[in-house]
Design a protein around this motif. Structure first.
Motif: not given
Length: 213
Positions: A159-169
Motif C-alpha cells: 500500500e505504501l509503495t502504490r501511494r509512492r508510485i502515484h505521487i511520483l507519476e
C-alpha cells in the motif's frame, strides 16, 4: 573560488553540529547542502548564471533549518543568519544580496526585507533543491523509513509503495521547474524511482501465496 567554497562548507558544518540534533540529521543536512550546491553549479553553467552565487546559496540555503520550528520559515531565517558571514567573504555586495534573496525565497518564493526579484540564481537554487529531494539518496532513506512502518507486513508495504508510485507519476506531469536542464534532471530521477518502486511492488506481490482455480 574553491577556497571560498571550502570556507563556507566548514562554516555550515560547524553550525549544524552545534544544533542539538541526532548525528544522522546533521550529516544528512550537510550532505544535502553539498549536493544542492553541486547540482546548482551544473545548471548555472548551462544557464550562464553567477556560479559563485548559486554555489554559496546552495551550501547555505538550509543553514537555519534547525533554528526555527516552522519549516516554511527556514529560508528567511537562514538568510538573516548567514548575511554577516557572507559580508566577510571576498565577494561583491551584489552577490551577497543575490545569495540572501535566493536563500530567503527558496521555500515559498517570498523574501524578507529584500526586493522581491525572482532572479535566475534563485530559480536555479529551487530547482537544485527539488532535484535532490528526488535523488537516489532519498530512495534508500524512504525505503528504510517505510520499511520501519510496516516491518513484517507485505500488504502494508504494498500500500505504501502504490501511494509512492502515484505521487511520483503525478510529479512527472507537473511543470514546476524553472530551467530546462533542471526539468530534465528531475524527470530522469523521478522516472528511475517509478521503475524502482514498480519492481519493488512486484517483489512484494510475490510475498503472497498464489491462488489456483
Amino acid at each position: 573560488m574553491n577556497g571560498i567554497l571550502k570556507q563556507v562548507a566548514e562554516y555550515l558544518e560547524r553550525h549544524l553540529k552545534e544544533s542539538r540534533r541526532f548525528d544522522f540529521e546533521v550529516r544528512y543536512r550537510y550532505e544535502h547542502s553539498i549536493r544542492v550546491a553541486n547540482i546548482g553549479i551544473e545548471i548555472a553553467k548551462e544557464e550562464n548564471a553567477d556560479i559563485m552565487v548559486v554555489a554559496l546559496s546552495g551550501l547555505l540555503h538550509d543553514y537555519g533549518k534547525f533554528d526555527t520550528e516552522k519549516n516554511v520559515e527556514h529560508g528567511r531565517v537562514s538568510a538573516k543568519l548567514v548575511r554577516p558571514f557572507l559580508e566577510t567573504l571576498n565577494i561583491e555586495d551584489t552577490q551577497v544580496e543575490l545569495i540572501c534573496q535566493a536563500i530567503a525565497s527558496h521555500c515559498d518564493g517570498n523574501g524578507e526585507n529584500l526586493e522581491a526579484i525572482d532572479t535566475l540564481e534563485a530559480k536555479i537554487l529551487r530547482d537544485a533543491d527539488r532535484i535532490d529531494r528526488f535523488g537516489f539518496n532519498k530512495v534508500f532513506l524512504r525505503r528504510f523509513l517505510d520499511h520501519q512502518k510496516a516491518l513484517t507486513d507485505a500488504n502494508n508495504q504494498m500500500e505504501l509503495t502504490r501511494r509512492r508510485i502515484h505521487i511520483l507519476e503525478s510529479l512527472i506531469s507537473e511543470d514546476r521547474m524553472s530551467t530546462e536542464l533542471g526539468k530534465t534532471m528531475l524527470e530522469k530521477r523521478v522516472n528511475f524511482q517509478v521503475q524502482f518502486y514498480k519492481r519493488y511492488l512486484r517483489e512484494l506481490e510475490l510475498s503472497n501465496l498464489l491462488e489456483f482455480d
